[in-house]
Design an enzyme around this catalytic site. Structure first.
Site, PDB file in Angstrom:
ATOM      1  CB  SER A 241      -0.917  -0.004   1.230  1.00 40.84           C
ATOM      2  OG  SER A 241      -0.147  -0.098   2.422  1.00 40.84           O
ATOM      3  CD  GLU A 242       4.970  -0.305   0.359  1.00 41.46           C
ATOM      4  OE1 GLU A 242       5.741  -1.034   0.988  1.00 41.46           O
ATOM      5  OE2 GLU A 242       3.963  -0.745  -0.229  1.00 41.46           O
ATOM      6  CB  VAL A 243       1.396   4.227  -4.436  1.00 40.52           C
ATOM      7  CG1 VAL A 243       2.662   3.768  -5.132  1.00 40.52           C
ATOM      8  CG2 VAL A 243       0.286   3.193  -4.582  1.00 40.52           C
TER       9      VAL A 243
END
Length: 246
Positions: free
Chosen positions: A126-128
């Site tokens: 889920s980094e972005v």
């Protein structure tokens, strides 16, 4: 922070750090060191899991917000070293995803050869959506694990469960009953393969990804700059505050 026990012939490595087994510099350095020691002592089949009800919720964002660039300049190399150490471990590796494996936790699981997931466990990179870019080692792990689904998994930043996690390359199968027993059996079965054949084949398969990881200097310098930027710190502070209010 790292607990290791033997369930012959398998070694079980448990992440044990706070309520959600968050990844900070100290845990990552201990993990990379433990993997190095296991590698040097024979690289037995390995299962990795999380203590309690969470595999790992990813990077400790509170540390990032509080520490700013001074902290993230240490964090990015520590993340990269730990991901590469897991990805390049010569022996069989199985992730027992017992609960949420989010962002860096997802990458750590995906660095393993096999990923077994509990029915209700969530997994996703889920980094972005949090607002930070991937270090090269993390991106290469996810590209290798997800194949032609990597772009959806990384740019979409979604979290998956069950069959959806399997369909998108984040897990190999869902285990309804005793997850740890299944993971130990899987690691043991892989350990029955001729050792030299397994290790040589694994090294060949992963060589292109590892080469890109080891040439990551210029890209990761930009990743460190972006993680350490004041704008990023403020965005993460707002994200953490929103989580607290839920």
């Amino acid at each position: 922070m790292i607990e290791i026990r033997s369930v012959a012939p398998v070694r079980v490595l448990t992440l044990s750090s706070g309520r959600v087994n968050a990844l900070d510099v100290e845990l990552l350095e201990e993990l990379a060191g433990a993997l190095g020691e296991l590698r040097n002592s024979g690289a037995d089949p390995l299962v990795i899991t999380g203590a309690g009800k969470v595999f790992s919720a990813g990077v400790d964002l509170n540390r990032v917000v509080d520490g700013g660039a001074n902290y993230t300049d240490r964090l990015i190399p520590a993340l990269s070293e730990a991901f590469e150490a897991m990805f390049s471990y010569p022996g069989p590796t199985v992730a027992a995803v017992n609960g949420a494996a989010i962002a860096g936790g997802c990458v750590m699981a995906c660095a393993c050869d096999r990923r077994l997931i509990a029915p209700e466990a969530q997994i996703g990179a889920s980094e972005v959506r949090v607002g930070v870019p991937f270090p090269v080692a993390a991106l290469e792990v996810m590209r290798y694990a997800c194949g032609d689904r990597a772009e959806d998994a990384l740019l979409g930043g979604r979290v998956y469960r069950g069959a959806d996690a399997v369909a998108n390359g984040l897990a190999h199968r869902v285990v309804d009953d005793d997850l740890m027993q299944a993971a130990v059996k899987e690691a043991s079965d892989l350990g029955d393969v001729a050792v030299d054949a397994y290790r040589h084949t694994k090294a060949q398969l992963r060589a292109p990804s590892l080469a890109r990881m080891r040439e990551a200097g210029p890209i990761d310098a930009e990743v460190r700059r972006l993680w350490g930027a004041e704008e990023t710190r403020q965005r993460l502070a707002a994200y953490v505050e929103n989580l607290r209010r839920r």
